[in-house]
Design a protein around this motif. Structure first.
Motif, PDB file in Angstrom:
ATOM      1  N   ALA A 183     -19.570 -50.268 -26.468  1.00 58.64           N
ATOM      2  CA  ALA A 183     -21.003 -49.900 -26.103  1.00 58.64           C
ATOM      3  C   ALA A 183     -20.872 -49.313 -24.931  1.00 58.64           C
ATOM      4  CB  ALA A 183     -22.076 -50.732 -26.983  1.00 58.64           C
ATOM      5  N   ASP A 184     -20.862 -50.900 -24.759  1.00 58.47           N
ATOM      6  CA  ASP A 184     -20.544 -51.530 -23.088  1.00 58.47           C
ATOM      7  C   ASP A 184     -19.709 -50.714 -22.093  1.00 58.47           C
ATOM      8  OD1 ASP A 184     -22.157 -53.296 -23.621  1.00 58.47           O
ATOM      9  OD2 ASP A 184     -21.323 -55.263 -23.361  1.00 58.47           O
ATOM     10  N   ALA A 185     -18.239 -50.081 -22.776  1.00 61.09           N
ATOM     11  CA  ALA A 185     -18.040 -49.711 -21.942  1.00 61.09           C
ATOM     12  C   ALA A 185     -18.161 -47.708 -22.138  1.00 61.09           C
ATOM     13  CB  ALA A 185     -16.288 -48.924 -22.655  1.00 61.09           C
ATOM     14  N   GLY A 186     -19.448 -47.148 -22.243  1.00 63.31           N
ATOM     15  CA  GLY A 186     -20.335 -46.230 -22.502  1.00 63.31           C
ATOM     16  C   GLY A 186     -19.741 -45.223 -24.058  1.00 63.31           C
ATOM     17  N   ASN A 187     -18.865 -45.299 -25.283  1.00 56.91           N
ATOM     18  CA  ASN A 187     -18.789 -45.020 -25.596  1.00 56.91           C
ATOM     19  C   ASN A 187     -21.037 -44.386 -26.748  1.00 56.91           C
ATOM     20  OD1 ASN A 187     -18.668 -44.664 -28.752  1.00 56.91           O
ATOM     21  ND2 ASN A 187     -16.388 -43.817 -28.259  1.00 56.91           N
ATOM     22  N   ALA A 188     -20.621 -43.440 -26.602  1.00 52.24           N
ATOM     23  CA  ALA A 188     -21.905 -43.679 -27.220  1.00 52.24           C
ATOM     24  C   ALA A 188     -22.703 -43.118 -28.605  1.00 52.24           C
ATOM     25  CB  ALA A 188     -22.408 -41.610 -27.050  1.00 52.24           C
ATOM     26  N   SER A 189     -21.107 -43.633 -29.790  1.00 47.82           N
ATOM     27  CA  SER A 189     -21.897 -43.420 -30.386  1.00 47.82           C
ATOM     28  C   SER A 189     -21.574 -45.005 -31.204  1.00 47.82           C
ATOM     29  CB  SER A 189     -20.359 -43.354 -31.840  1.00 47.82           C
ATOM     30  OG  SER A 189     -20.364 -41.262 -31.445  1.00 47.82           O
ATOM     31  N   ALA A 190     -21.269 -45.478 -30.618  1.00 44.18           N
ATOM     32  CA  ALA A 190     -21.268 -46.769 -30.332  1.00 44.18           C
ATOM     33  C   ALA A 190     -22.245 -48.274 -29.487  1.00 44.18           C
ATOM     34  CB  ALA A 190     -20.126 -47.949 -29.326  1.00 44.18           C
ATOM     35  N   GLN A 191     -22.571 -47.161 -28.707  1.00 43.04           N
ATOM     36  CA  GLN A 191     -23.796 -47.686 -28.296  1.00 43.04           C
ATOM     37  C   GLN A 191     -25.126 -47.411 -29.538  1.00 43.04           C
ATOM     38  OE1 GLN A 191     -24.412 -44.704 -24.906  1.00 43.04           O
ATOM     39  NE2 GLN A 191     -23.201 -46.545 -23.219  1.00 43.04           N
ATOM     40  N   PHE A 192     -25.371 -45.990 -30.012  1.00 43.75           N
ATOM     41  CA  PHE A 192     -26.891 -46.288 -31.459  1.00 43.75           C
ATOM     42  C   PHE A 192     -26.147 -47.652 -32.360  1.00 43.75           C
ATOM     43  CE2 PHE A 192     -27.546 -44.531 -35.067  1.00 43.75           C
ATOM     44  CZ  PHE A 192     -28.622 -44.147 -34.821  1.00 43.75           C
ATOM     45  N   ASN A 193     -24.367 -47.243 -32.327  1.00 40.69           N
ATOM     46  CA  ASN A 193     -24.890 -48.496 -33.532  1.00 40.69           C
ATOM     47  C   ASN A 193     -24.790 -50.072 -33.444  1.00 40.69           C
ATOM     48  OD1 ASN A 193     -23.210 -47.162 -36.305  1.00 40.69           O
ATOM     49  ND2 ASN A 193     -22.447 -45.644 -34.724  1.00 40.69           N
ATOM     50  N   TRP A 194     -24.434 -50.537 -32.110  1.00 37.78           N
ATOM     51  CA  TRP A 194     -24.585 -51.345 -31.122  1.00 37.78           C
ATOM     52  C   TRP A 194     -26.009 -51.914 -31.779  1.00 37.78           C
ATOM     53  CZ3 TRP A 194     -23.402 -55.761 -31.768  1.00 37.78           C
ATOM     54  CH2 TRP A 194     -23.101 -56.927 -31.033  1.00 37.78           C
ATOM     55  N   ALA A 195     -27.222 -50.241 -31.012  1.00 42.98           N
ATOM     56  CA  ALA A 195     -28.258 -50.711 -30.784  1.00 42.98           C
ATOM     57  C   ALA A 195     -28.799 -51.452 -32.832  1.00 42.98           C
ATOM     58  CB  ALA A 195     -28.651 -49.188 -30.261  1.00 42.98           C
TER      59      ALA A 195
END
Length: 362
Positions: A183-195
């Motif tokens: 998520a911190d590296a900018g992966n959009a799907s990871a950002q959503f899932n980490w949220a």
């Protein structure tokens, strides 16, 4: 390529509980499984508006160029292409052309030498059986190698494997670490899932506050689930500033235009109820109908109310009954609609049932 960790947006925290006036009981909606949902073929794109000139300024609208004007005319030169100075990736190029055997051969050589991007490509091809027989266990190994090498896409995929314990030992702590890094590296799907993880593990305002920046970053990259989440948080959380609250409807509209039926339903409800902006019954009906045609049960229920109350459409008892029958068959109870249905004539009920039987999801 990507899969979503959490199957539902966290209902009860920022879920919509809006009523259509006179429409029965409140309802809440959850996001379905579909982070990387493709756009609908008729999804709206950004439109440039037209500005009409004031009277008397002498400005006339363009009449365009006719076919005869264009025939034989020299076309203007294309703008020069910017010189590509990056390193050409032959493995990914072959993959994009569908030359999977060649792509695997080139990627495997680099993967064995420690190239994280190549390791991710090898893992992806092995997991999907492209250019080689499907081998999920070996794919998991390569995802792990690429994740440890810092590739964001691999970190996201490997986090999913670690969460589920698929072909690797289940390890939630390590999964969370890789999800956060992706998520911190900018992966959009990871950002959503980490949220989603942050909200899940920190109920209340604290979790929403920590998660919102990740939802926003994911939403900006076009993830419809994140756009929906941002809209719900902006309109539901009390300490959101007015400038963000004013953007809630815009984010809901983006998610709806991306084909997210839950967002289409809530967009319809917001427009009918005047949430986040002025009421617009016609547009509210249109969005509600889109979601209903996709099989969204709550939308089918609410659409029935719109037909009964003639909000955004003409009153139509048979059409109202049809949508009620469909939602009732799916298990959604509504005493007000049941009373309405029982008050119809036998012929109207028969027509509604026939129409419901013929219904096919769009």
């Amino acid at each position: 390529m990507y899969r979503k960790f959490s199957s539902r947006f966290l209902t009860g925290i920022v879920a919509s509980t809006l009523l259509i006036a006179g429409g029965g009981e409140a309802f809440s909606q959850s996001a379905p499984d579909a982070v990387s949902r493709p756009l609908e073929k008729d999804a709206d794109v950004i439109r440039k508006g037209r500005v009409d000139a004031p009277e008397g300024d002498g400005i006339q609208p363009s009449q365009g160029v006719t076919l005869f004007d264009r025939m034989g005319a020299d076309l203007p030169p294309l703008p020069p292409e910017k010189e590509f100075k990056g390193k050409i990736d032959e493995a990914y190029g072959a993959f994009q052309r569908g030359e999977y055997v060649t792509a695997l051969d080139k990627a495997l050589t680099r993967a064995q030498a420690g190239d994280a991007a190549a390791q991710t490509l090898v893992a992806e091809m092995m997991s999907r059986g492209l250019g080689i027989a499907s081998d999920p266990k070996t794919a998991a190994f390569w995802y792990g190698q690429a994740a440890n090498g810092g590739d964001p896409a691999a970190m996201f995929q490997y986090a999913l494997l670690l969460m589920q314990g698929r072909n690797v030992t289940r390890d939630k702590a390590k999964a969370d670490e890789f999800m956060r890094k992706a998520a911190d590296a900018g992966n959009a799907s990871a950002q959503f899932n980490w949220a989603q993880i942050l909200v899940s593990e920190n109920p209340g305002a604290k979790g929403l506050s920590e998660a919102l920046p990740y939802y926003e970053k994911s939403a900006e990259q076009g993830v419809a689930d994140a756009q929906y989440a941002v809209a719900q948080i902006y309109v539901s959380v009390s300490d959101i500033g007015p400038e963000k609250r004013a953007q809630a409807r815009d984010w809901m509209l983006r998610a709806a235009k991306a084909g997210f039926d839950t967002a289409q339903l809530d967009m319809g409800v917001w427009l009918v109820n005047g949430v986040g902006g002025p009421r617009d019954y016609n547009e509210g009906y249109n969005w509600m109908q889109r979601a209903a045609l996709k099989g969204n049960v709550a939308a089918q229920n609410k659409l029935s109310h719109l037909y009964i109350q003639a909000l955004g459409t003409r009153p139509d008892p048979v059409e109202a009954a049809k949508w009620y029958v469909l939602s009732r068959r799916a298990g959604m109870k509504d005493l007000a609609l049941e009373d309405f249905y029982l008050g119809l004539t036998d012929e109207q009920q028969k027509q509604a049932i026939d129409a419901a039987n013929k219904f096919r999801r769009s």
